[in-house]
Motif scaffolding. Structure first.
Motif, PDB file in Angstrom:
ATOM      1  N   ALA A  42      49.501  37.599  33.199  1.00 16.99           N
ATOM      2  CA  ALA A  42      48.129  37.148  32.904  1.00 16.99           C
ATOM      3  C   ALA A  42      47.120  37.695  33.906  1.00 16.99           C
ATOM      4  N   ILE A  43      47.531  37.832  35.154  1.00 19.65           N
ATOM      5  CA  ILE A  43      46.600  38.372  36.166  1.00 19.65           C
ATOM      6  C   ILE A  43      46.253  39.808  35.825  1.00 19.65           C
ATOM      7  N   ASN A  44      47.261  40.605  35.496  1.00 22.17           N
ATOM      8  CA  ASN A  44      46.984  41.994  35.113  1.00 22.17           C
ATOM      9  C   ASN A  44      46.180  42.058  33.825  1.00 22.17           C
ATOM     10  N   TYR A  45      46.512  41.208  32.868  1.00 20.03           N
ATOM     11  CA  TYR A  45      45.825  41.223  31.584  1.00 20.03           C
ATOM     12  C   TYR A  45      44.340  40.891  31.736  1.00 20.03           C
ATOM     13  N   TYR A  46      44.043  39.837  32.483  1.00 22.40           N
ATOM     14  CA  TYR A  46      42.651  39.385  32.601  1.00 22.40           C
ATOM     15  C   TYR A  46      41.856  40.084  33.706  1.00 22.40           C
ATOM     16  N   PHE A  47      42.542  40.500  34.774  1.00 24.60           N
ATOM     17  CA  PHE A  47      41.801  41.013  35.928  1.00 24.60           C
ATOM     18  C   PHE A  47      42.199  42.417  36.369  1.00 24.60           C
ATOM     19  N   GLY A  48      43.327  42.895  35.951  1.00 22.17           N
ATOM     20  CA  GLY A  48      43.785  44.213  36.376  1.00 22.17           C
ATOM     21  C   GLY A  48      44.544  44.149  37.689  1.00 22.17           C
ATOM     22  N   THR A  49      43.935  43.576  38.715  1.00 17.69           N
ATOM     23  CA  THR A  49      44.563  43.461  40.030  1.00 17.69           C
ATOM     24  C   THR A  49      44.221  42.117  40.662  1.00 17.69           C
ATOM     25  N   LYS A  50      44.970  41.780  41.687  1.00 14.27           N
ATOM     26  CA  LYS A  50      44.682  40.547  42.423  1.00 14.27           C
ATOM     27  C   LYS A  50      43.305  40.658  43.093  1.00 14.27           C
ATOM     28  N   GLU A  51      42.961  41.834  43.578  1.00 16.09           N
ATOM     29  CA  GLU A  51      41.661  42.038  44.241  1.00 16.09           C
ATOM     30  C   GLU A  51      40.506  41.781  43.265  1.00 16.09           C
ATOM     31  N   ASN A  52      40.649  42.263  42.020  1.00 19.24           N
ATOM     32  CA  ASN A  52      39.624  41.989  41.006  1.00 19.24           C
ATOM     33  C   ASN A  52      39.552  40.500  40.698  1.00 19.24           C
TER      34      ASN A  52
END
Length: 194
Positions: A42-52
């Motif tokens: 879900a993190i990659n799906y919604y934000f791409g990266t943890k930093e984003n």
């Protein structure tokens, strides 16, 4: 305050909560997804990266921070009522998101390297100006004790929300009426003096 409408917002909400629990913005991704009850993808799906995602957490924080100062600008309210409403919203926000202190500290430390941290610092300084304006009018003629009274006011709002529970006697803050009674006493106390 923003209400949670999606998985994306739940991730932001839980990340801000965990920042407070950990006292740092360096919360492991696995901890975040477990707390939000979502798949790690879900993190990659919604934000791409943890930093984003952290950038979005900071944006989420700013949006909610701005909502706490609305009463300070409400010219239909007396200054005492402005302070009470500001205090209540700030306490509610801090109880819901204990990460605000850690995020604010991080923003001041990283403002030179991070645009969103700089924005947090700017919004915090604007909030401070608004609070000072209202408090100085409310307290009148106490210039020599202003910083002491302001510190008492802010400490009375921030400290009880850091770890509110039965053990330290602050669980009553969850009840809005009891919280408002508490705030009423604090606001009157700072005007009377110490």
């Amino acid at each position: 305050m923003s209400e949670l409408k999606s998985v994306e917002e739940r991730l932001l909400d839980r990340t801000l909560y965990l920042i407070g629990k950990h006292g740092s913005v360096n919360v492991p991704v696995r901890t975040i997804v477990k707390e939000a009850d979502v798949n790690i993808g879900a993190i990659n799906y919604y934000f791409g990266t943890k930093e984003n995602m952290l950038r979005q957490v900071k944006k989420f924080y700013i949006e909610n921070l701005i909502s706490t100062v609305v009463p300070l600008d409400d010219e239909s309210l007396e200054d005492e009522e402005k302070l009470k409403r500001y205090a209540s919203l700030s306490m509610e926000y801090s109880m819901r998101f204990p990460g605000v202190i850690a995020l604010l500290k991080d923003a001041f430390e990283t403002k030179e390297q991070d645009e969103m941290s700089q924005k947090i610092v700017e919004e915090t300084m604007l909030m401070e100006e608004k609070l000072n304006r209202v408090m100085k009018r409310y307290l009148k003629d106490v210039e020599d004790e202003y910083s002491i009274r302001k510190t008492i006011f802010l400490s009375s709002i921030i400290y009880p929300t850091l770890e509110f529970n039965e053990l330290n006697g602050t669980a009553f803050l969850i009840d809005e009426k009891k919280r408002m009674d508490y705030i009423d006493k604090v606001v009157k106390l700072i005007r009377q003096g110490v």
